[in-house]
Motif scaffolding. Structure first.
Motif, short mmCIF file in Angstrom:
data_model
loop_
_atom_site.label_atom_id
_atom_site.label_comp_id
_atom_site.label_asym_id
_atom_site.label_seq_id
_atom_site.Cartn_x
_atom_site.Cartn_y
_atom_site.Cartn_z
N GLY A 34 0.89 -1.28 0.39
CA GLY A 34 -0.27 -0.05 -0.01
C GLY A 34 0.75 1.55 0.07
O GLY A 34 -0.08 2.51 -0.40
N SER A 35 2.47 1.15 -0.14
CA SER A 35 2.94 2.17 0.15
C SER A 35 4.04 2.12 -0.73
O SER A 35 3.82 1.30 -1.60
N LYS A 36 4.52 3.19 -0.57
CA LYS A 36 5.53 3.58 -2.40
C LYS A 36 7.14 2.34 -2.42
O LYS A 36 7.58 2.34 -0.96
N ASP A 37 7.89 2.71 -3.22
CA ASP A 37 8.78 1.10 -3.47
C ASP A 37 9.96 2.58 -2.83
O ASP A 37 10.02 3.78 -3.14
N TYR A 38 10.83 1.94 -2.85
CA TYR A 38 12.37 2.31 -2.74
C TYR A 38 12.21 3.85 -1.91
O TYR A 38 12.86 4.99 -1.86
N PHE A 39 11.43 3.46 -0.48
CA PHE A 39 11.35 4.20 0.76
C PHE A 39 12.88 4.57 1.21
O PHE A 39 13.78 3.80 1.44
N VAL A 40 13.23 5.62 1.63
CA VAL A 40 14.52 5.11 3.34
C VAL A 40 14.14 5.43 3.97
O VAL A 40 12.77 6.14 5.21
N GLY A 41 13.61 4.29 5.07
CA GLY A 41 13.56 4.55 6.22
C GLY A 41 14.03 2.90 6.88
O GLY A 41 14.00 1.45 6.08
N LEU A 42 12.95 2.03 7.66
CA LEU A 42 12.80 1.12 7.57
C LEU A 42 10.84 0.68 7.58
O LEU A 42 9.93 0.76 7.82
N GLY A 43 11.23 -0.62 7.09
CA GLY A 43 9.74 -0.92 6.31
C GLY A 43 9.67 -2.51 7.51
O GLY A 43 11.17 -2.89 7.48
N LEU A 44 8.36 -2.13 8.24
CA LEU A 44 7.51 -4.32 8.87
C LEU A 44 7.32 -3.95 8.20
O LEU A 44 5.92 -3.98 8.24
N GLY A 90 16.78 4.24 0.49
CA GLY A 90 15.89 4.88 -1.48
C GLY A 90 16.46 4.16 -2.27
O GLY A 90 16.00 4.42 -3.50
N THR A 91 17.69 3.26 -1.89
CA THR A 91 18.54 2.53 -3.83
C THR A 91 17.94 0.98 -4.20
O THR A 91 17.55 0.47 -4.86
N GLN A 92 17.23 0.51 -2.50
CA GLN A 92 16.71 -1.19 -3.07
C GLN A 92 15.12 -1.37 -3.16
O GLN A 92 14.17 -0.54 -2.88
N HIS A 93 15.08 -1.78 -3.95
CA HIS A 93 13.62 -2.09 -4.37
C HIS A 93 13.17 -2.91 -3.48
O HIS A 93 14.13 -4.55 -3.39
N TYR A 94 11.92 -3.38 -3.27
CA TYR A 94 11.50 -4.59 -2.48
C TYR A 94 10.11 -5.80 -3.25
O TYR A 94 9.62 -5.15 -4.41
N ASP A 95 11.13 -7.00 -3.62
CA ASP A 95 10.54 -7.54 -4.91
C ASP A 95 9.07 -8.33 -4.18
O ASP A 95 9.76 -9.40 -3.22
N HIS A 96 8.35 -7.99 -4.59
CA HIS A 96 6.96 -8.76 -4.01
C HIS A 96 7.11 -10.42 -4.68
O HIS A 96 6.69 -11.66 -3.97
N ASP A 97 7.67 -10.41 -5.85
CA ASP A 97 7.99 -11.76 -5.63
C ASP A 97 8.60 -12.88 -5.20
O ASP A 97 8.39 -14.33 -5.20
N ARG A 98 9.40 -12.32 -4.66
CA ARG A 98 11.06 -13.05 -3.51
C ARG A 98 10.81 -12.49 -2.04
O ARG A 98 11.17 -12.94 -1.63
N ASP A 99 9.16 -12.38 -2.24
CA ASP A 99 8.45 -11.87 -0.95
C ASP A 99 9.78 -10.67 -0.22
O ASP A 99 10.31 -11.29 1.05
N GLY A 100 10.66 -10.31 -0.60
CA GLY A 100 11.33 -9.86 0.33
C GLY A 100 12.51 -10.10 0.80
O GLY A 100 13.51 -9.68 1.34
#
Length: 323
Positions: free
Chosen positions: A121-131, A157-167
Protein backbone atom coordinates in the motif's frame (compact mmCIF):
# COMPACT_ATOMS: atom_id res chain seq x y z
CA UNK A 1 -12.09 28.34 46.61
CA UNK A 2 -8.55 29.14 45.53
CA UNK A 3 -7.24 26.14 47.45
CA UNK A 4 -9.77 23.86 45.73
CA UNK A 5 -8.78 25.12 42.27
CA UNK A 6 -5.10 24.73 43.11
CA UNK A 7 -5.68 21.19 44.38
CA UNK A 8 -7.57 20.26 41.20
CA UNK A 9 -4.80 21.68 39.04
CA UNK A 10 -2.11 19.76 40.93
CA UNK A 11 -4.20 16.58 40.70
CA UNK A 12 -4.55 16.95 36.94
CA UNK A 13 -0.81 17.52 36.59
CA UNK A 14 -0.10 14.41 38.67
CA UNK A 15 -2.47 12.31 36.58
CA UNK A 16 -0.87 13.59 33.38
CA UNK A 17 2.63 12.79 34.61
CA UNK A 18 1.63 9.31 35.76
CA UNK A 19 0.02 8.71 32.38
CA UNK A 20 3.05 10.00 30.48
CA UNK A 21 5.79 8.20 32.45
CA UNK A 22 4.94 4.53 31.89
CA UNK A 23 8.09 2.87 33.17
CA UNK A 24 11.64 3.74 34.02
CA UNK A 25 13.04 5.59 31.02
CA UNK A 26 9.80 5.31 29.01
CA UNK A 27 7.65 8.35 28.24
CA UNK A 28 4.31 7.99 26.48
CA UNK A 29 3.98 10.42 23.53
CA UNK A 30 0.34 11.28 22.83
CA UNK A 31 1.11 13.31 19.71
CA UNK A 32 2.56 10.19 18.08
CA UNK A 33 -0.10 7.76 19.32
CA UNK A 34 -3.48 6.59 18.03
CA UNK A 35 -6.09 5.52 20.56
CA UNK A 36 -9.87 5.38 20.93
CA UNK A 37 -11.88 7.48 20.39
CA UNK A 38 -10.14 8.18 17.10
CA UNK A 39 -12.08 11.05 15.60
CA UNK A 40 -11.90 14.72 16.40
CA UNK A 41 -14.20 17.02 14.49
CA UNK A 42 -15.79 15.55 11.39
CA UNK A 43 -13.65 12.86 9.73
CA UNK A 44 -10.36 14.24 11.06
CA UNK A 45 -8.10 12.17 13.34
CA UNK A 46 -5.91 14.54 15.40
CA UNK A 47 -2.23 14.24 14.41
CA UNK A 48 -3.00 11.58 11.78
CA UNK A 49 -3.63 11.55 8.04
CA UNK A 50 -5.28 8.62 6.28
CA UNK A 51 -5.65 7.76 2.60
CA UNK A 52 -6.99 5.23 0.11
CA UNK A 53 -9.68 2.81 1.26
CA UNK A 54 -9.10 3.55 4.96
CA UNK A 55 -12.32 3.69 7.00
CA UNK A 56 -12.55 4.95 10.59
CA UNK A 57 -15.01 3.23 12.95
CA UNK A 58 -15.56 3.42 16.70
CA UNK A 59 -13.73 0.12 17.28
CA UNK A 60 -10.86 0.21 14.77
CA UNK A 61 -9.35 1.92 11.74
CA UNK A 62 -9.83 -0.41 8.76
CA UNK A 63 -7.09 0.02 6.16
CA UNK A 64 -8.64 -2.49 3.75
CA UNK A 65 -11.84 -4.46 3.81
CA UNK A 66 -11.97 -8.14 2.80
CA UNK A 67 -12.31 -7.13 -0.85
CA UNK A 68 -10.04 -7.36 -3.87
CA UNK A 69 -7.76 -4.54 -5.08
CA UNK A 70 -7.87 -2.27 -2.03
CA UNK A 71 -5.10 0.01 -0.70
CA UNK A 72 -5.25 2.02 2.49
CA UNK A 73 -3.04 3.58 5.11
CA UNK A 74 -2.48 6.26 7.73
CA UNK A 75 0.54 8.12 9.04
CA UNK A 76 1.42 10.45 11.88
CA UNK A 77 1.81 14.06 10.76
CA UNK A 78 4.49 14.76 13.39
CA UNK A 79 8.00 13.39 12.75
CA UNK A 80 9.71 11.48 15.57
CA UNK A 81 12.33 13.90 16.92
CA UNK A 82 13.88 11.62 19.56
CA UNK A 83 16.48 8.99 18.75
CA UNK A 84 15.36 6.03 20.87
CA UNK A 85 11.75 4.89 20.79
CA UNK A 86 9.34 2.00 21.23
CA UNK A 87 6.04 1.60 19.38
CA UNK A 88 3.31 -0.87 20.24
CA UNK A 89 0.98 -1.66 17.34
CA UNK A 90 -2.38 -3.25 18.21
CA UNK A 91 -3.97 -4.75 15.11
CA UNK A 92 -6.25 -7.43 13.71
CA UNK A 93 -6.08 -9.32 10.41
CA UNK A 94 -9.12 -11.39 9.52
CA UNK A 95 -11.06 -12.67 6.54
CA UNK A 96 -13.26 -15.35 5.03
CA UNK A 97 -10.44 -17.08 3.14
CA UNK A 98 -9.40 -20.46 4.54
CA UNK A 99 -6.52 -21.42 2.26
CA UNK A 100 -5.81 -18.31 0.16
CA UNK A 101 -5.75 -14.77 1.56
CA UNK A 102 -3.58 -11.65 1.43
CA UNK A 103 -1.69 -9.63 0.86
CA UNK A 104 -0.74 -8.16 4.24
CA UNK A 105 0.24 -4.85 5.83
CA UNK A 106 3.33 -2.88 6.83
CA UNK A 107 4.57 -0.62 9.61
CA UNK A 108 6.77 2.26 8.45
CA UNK A 109 9.40 4.52 9.97
CA UNK A 110 10.38 6.59 6.95
CA UNK A 111 11.81 9.92 5.87
CA UNK A 112 8.70 11.13 4.03
CA UNK A 113 4.99 10.83 4.85
CA UNK A 114 3.38 7.76 3.32
CA UNK A 115 2.22 7.75 -0.29
CA UNK A 116 0.14 5.22 -2.19
CA UNK A 117 2.36 2.57 -3.74
CA UNK A 118 2.97 -1.11 -4.54
CA UNK A 119 4.66 -2.20 -1.28
CA UNK A 120 1.77 -3.22 0.96
CA UNK A 121 0.00 0.00 0.00
CA UNK A 122 2.95 2.41 0.23
CA UNK A 123 5.70 3.51 -2.15
CA UNK A 124 8.75 1.50 -3.18
CA UNK A 125 12.37 2.74 -2.86
CA UNK A 126 11.53 4.24 0.54
CA UNK A 127 14.09 5.69 2.94
CA UNK A 128 13.92 4.19 6.42
CA UNK A 129 12.45 1.08 8.00
CA UNK A 130 9.67 -1.13 6.66
CA UNK A 131 8.27 -3.94 8.80
CA UNK A 132 6.15 -6.27 6.67
CA UNK A 133 3.38 -8.59 7.86
CA UNK A 134 3.11 -10.83 4.82
CA UNK A 135 0.22 -13.31 4.80
CA UNK A 136 0.73 -14.80 1.33
CA UNK A 137 3.81 -16.66 0.05
CA UNK A 138 4.87 -15.43 -3.41
CA UNK A 139 8.36 -16.98 -3.23
CA UNK A 140 8.36 -20.35 -4.98
CA UNK A 141 10.31 -23.40 -3.90
CA UNK A 142 11.13 -24.50 -0.39
CA UNK A 143 10.82 -21.84 2.32
CA UNK A 144 12.79 -21.73 5.49
CA UNK A 145 9.65 -20.39 7.14
CA UNK A 146 5.89 -20.42 6.90
CA UNK A 147 3.35 -17.66 6.45
CA UNK A 148 2.18 -15.31 7.87
CA UNK A 149 5.71 -13.95 8.13
CA UNK A 150 7.10 -10.76 9.70
CA UNK A 151 10.22 -9.27 8.12
CA UNK A 152 12.15 -6.02 8.34
CA UNK A 153 13.90 -4.06 5.61
CA UNK A 154 16.27 -1.10 5.97
CA UNK A 155 16.39 1.02 2.83
CA UNK A 156 18.40 4.10 1.83
CA UNK A 157 16.16 4.77 -1.15
CA UNK A 158 18.05 2.61 -3.66
CA UNK A 159 16.62 -0.84 -2.89
CA UNK A 160 13.55 -2.36 -4.55
CA UNK A 161 11.15 -4.50 -2.53
CA UNK A 162 10.52 -7.58 -4.66
CA UNK A 163 7.07 -9.02 -3.96
CA UNK A 164 7.78 -12.05 -6.15
CA UNK A 165 10.56 -13.03 -3.75
CA UNK A 166 8.71 -11.88 -0.62
CA UNK A 167 11.54 -9.38 -0.12
CA UNK A 168 14.00 -12.16 0.75
CA UNK A 169 16.99 -10.55 -0.99
CA UNK A 170 16.68 -7.35 1.10
CA UNK A 171 15.47 -8.82 4.39
CA UNK A 172 17.17 -7.70 7.59
CA UNK A 173 15.59 -10.34 9.82
CA UNK A 174 12.22 -11.95 10.41
CA UNK A 175 10.06 -14.57 12.09
CA UNK A 176 6.82 -16.45 11.65
CA UNK A 177 3.71 -15.11 13.34
CA UNK A 178 0.28 -16.71 13.55
CA UNK A 179 -1.66 -13.48 13.91
CA UNK A 180 -4.46 -14.03 11.39
CA UNK A 181 -8.07 -14.88 12.38
CA UNK A 182 -7.48 -15.07 16.12
CA UNK A 183 -10.20 -14.14 18.61
CA UNK A 184 -8.07 -11.87 20.78
CA UNK A 185 -6.13 -8.68 20.11
CA UNK A 186 -2.71 -9.09 18.52
CA UNK A 187 0.17 -6.77 19.42
CA UNK A 188 3.67 -6.18 18.10
CA UNK A 189 6.34 -3.97 19.70
CA UNK A 190 8.97 -2.31 17.51
CA UNK A 191 11.83 -1.07 19.64
CA UNK A 192 14.83 1.00 18.54
CA UNK A 193 17.39 1.75 21.24
CA UNK A 194 21.13 2.43 20.98
CA UNK A 195 21.25 1.24 17.35
CA UNK A 196 19.53 -2.04 18.18
CA UNK A 197 16.29 -2.83 16.35
CA UNK A 198 14.16 -5.46 18.05
CA UNK A 199 10.65 -6.72 17.43
CA UNK A 200 8.52 -8.59 19.94
CA UNK A 201 5.08 -10.15 19.49
CA UNK A 202 2.12 -11.01 21.69
CA UNK A 203 -0.22 -13.08 19.52
CA UNK A 204 -1.42 -15.39 22.33
CA UNK A 205 -2.79 -12.65 24.65
CA UNK A 206 -0.24 -13.48 27.35
CA UNK A 207 0.52 -9.89 28.30
CA UNK A 208 4.22 -10.33 27.47
CA UNK A 209 6.25 -9.95 24.29
CA UNK A 210 8.03 -12.88 22.67
CA UNK A 211 11.17 -11.95 20.74
CA UNK A 212 10.82 -12.09 16.98
CA UNK A 213 14.31 -10.78 16.25
CA UNK A 214 16.95 -8.36 17.52
CA UNK A 215 19.61 -6.84 15.27
CA UNK A 216 22.56 -4.67 16.31
CA UNK A 217 24.22 -2.03 14.16
CA UNK A 218 21.06 -0.51 12.69
CA UNK A 219 21.29 3.20 11.88
CA UNK A 220 17.99 5.10 11.77
CA UNK A 221 17.97 8.91 11.70
CA UNK A 222 15.43 10.89 13.71
CA UNK A 223 12.77 13.24 12.28
CA UNK A 224 11.15 10.35 10.40
CA UNK A 225 7.43 9.58 10.15
CA UNK A 226 5.58 6.51 11.39
CA UNK A 227 2.63 4.95 9.62
CA UNK A 228 0.79 1.76 8.66
CA UNK A 229 -0.48 0.67 5.24
CA UNK A 230 -2.12 -2.42 3.74
CA UNK A 231 -3.07 -3.83 0.37
CA UNK A 232 -5.16 -6.57 -1.21
CA UNK A 233 -4.95 -7.94 -4.76
CA UNK A 234 -6.70 -10.99 -6.15
CA UNK A 235 -6.66 -12.23 -2.54
CA UNK A 236 -8.02 -10.17 0.33
CA UNK A 237 -8.38 -9.71 4.10
CA UNK A 238 -9.56 -7.16 6.61
CA UNK A 239 -6.54 -5.19 7.89
CA UNK A 240 -7.45 -3.24 11.03
CA UNK A 241 -5.44 -0.95 13.30
CA UNK A 242 -6.77 -0.76 16.85
CA UNK A 243 -4.09 1.35 18.55
CA UNK A 244 -0.59 2.75 18.08
CA UNK A 245 1.26 3.63 21.28
CA UNK A 246 4.55 5.50 21.00
CA UNK A 247 7.13 5.86 23.78
CA UNK A 248 10.29 7.92 24.00
CA UNK A 249 13.16 5.97 25.54
CA UNK A 250 15.90 7.62 27.53
CA UNK A 251 19.38 6.18 27.17
CA UNK A 252 22.66 6.49 29.01
CA UNK A 253 24.59 6.18 25.76
CA UNK A 254 27.05 9.09 25.31
CA UNK A 255 26.18 9.31 21.61
CA UNK A 256 22.44 9.73 22.21
CA UNK A 257 22.48 13.38 21.20
CA UNK A 258 24.66 12.97 18.09
CA UNK A 259 23.39 14.76 14.99
CA UNK A 260 22.20 12.15 12.51
CA UNK A 261 20.46 14.46 10.06
CA UNK A 262 23.15 13.82 7.42
CA UNK A 263 23.05 10.02 7.77
CA UNK A 264 21.17 7.49 5.69
CA UNK A 265 19.50 4.39 7.12
CA UNK A 266 21.81 1.38 7.12
CA UNK A 267 22.40 -1.98 8.75
CA UNK A 268 25.57 -3.94 9.39
CA UNK A 269 23.99 -7.29 8.48
CA UNK A 270 21.21 -8.82 6.42
CA UNK A 271 19.55 -12.21 6.25
CA UNK A 272 20.89 -14.58 3.59
CA UNK A 273 18.69 -14.42 0.47
CA UNK A 274 16.98 -17.49 -0.90
CA UNK A 275 17.34 -18.18 -4.65
CA UNK A 276 14.39 -17.54 -6.92
CA UNK A 277 12.80 -20.73 -8.27
CA UNK A 278 10.59 -20.36 -11.31
CA UNK A 279 7.08 -21.72 -11.27
CA UNK A 280 6.71 -25.26 -12.48
CA UNK A 281 4.30 -25.69 -15.40
CA UNK A 282 0.95 -26.48 -13.91
CA UNK A 283 -0.35 -29.96 -14.65
CA UNK A 284 -3.63 -30.10 -16.49
CA UNK A 285 -6.61 -30.80 -14.26
CA UNK A 286 -8.99 -33.69 -14.97
CA UNK A 287 -11.74 -31.27 -15.97
CA UNK A 288 -9.52 -29.42 -18.42
CA UNK A 289 -8.30 -32.71 -19.89
CA UNK A 290 -11.89 -33.92 -20.31
CA UNK A 291 -12.94 -30.69 -22.03
CA UNK A 292 -9.91 -30.90 -24.32
CA UNK A 293 -10.86 -34.47 -25.36
CA UNK A 294 -14.44 -33.34 -26.04
CA UNK A 295 -13.18 -30.46 -28.20
CA UNK A 296 -10.90 -32.80 -30.15
CA UNK A 297 -13.74 -35.27 -30.75
CA UNK A 298 -16.08 -32.50 -31.89
CA UNK A 299 -13.37 -31.19 -34.20
CA UNK A 300 -12.84 -34.62 -35.71
CA UNK A 301 -16.60 -35.02 -36.27
CA UNK A 302 -16.86 -31.63 -37.98
CA UNK A 303 -13.87 -32.36 -40.22
CA UNK A 304 -15.30 -35.79 -41.11
CA UNK A 305 -18.75 -34.34 -41.89
CA UNK A 306 -17.28 -31.62 -44.11
CA UNK A 307 -15.10 -34.20 -45.88
CA UNK A 308 -18.12 -36.42 -46.55
CA UNK A 309 -20.14 -33.52 -47.95
CA UNK A 310 -17.27 -32.48 -50.22
CA UNK A 311 -16.82 -36.06 -51.41
CA UNK A 312 -20.56 -36.47 -52.14
CA UNK A 313 -20.68 -33.26 -54.13
CA UNK A 314 -17.62 -34.31 -56.09
CA UNK A 315 -19.28 -37.64 -56.90
CA UNK A 316 -22.49 -35.93 -58.07
CA UNK A 317 -20.49 -33.60 -60.31
CA UNK A 318 -18.63 -36.53 -61.82
CA UNK A 319 -21.87 -38.37 -62.60
CA UNK A 320 -23.39 -35.34 -64.37
CA UNK A 321 -20.32 -35.03 -66.54
CA UNK A 322 -20.53 -38.75 -67.44
CA UNK A 323 -24.14 -38.45 -68.62
Amino acid sequence: MLRDNLFCALLLIAVFLCDSIIGEGEYFKREHSLMKPYQGTGMVIPNWEFFGSTMVTQAFVRLTADQQSRIGGLYNKNPITFRNWAIQLHFKVSGKGKELFGDGFAFWYVKDPLELGPVFGSKDYFVGLGLFFDTYANQNGAHSHGHPYISAMINNGTQHYDHDRDGTHTELAGCEGKFRNVDHETIVEIRYENDVLSVGTDFESRGAFKECFSVKGVILPSNYYIGVSAATGELSDNHDVIAIKTFQLTSSSPSENDDRSHMLPSASQFAAPRPRIDDKPQSMSNLKFFLLIICVIIGIIIIAAVSILVFQRHQETSRKRFY
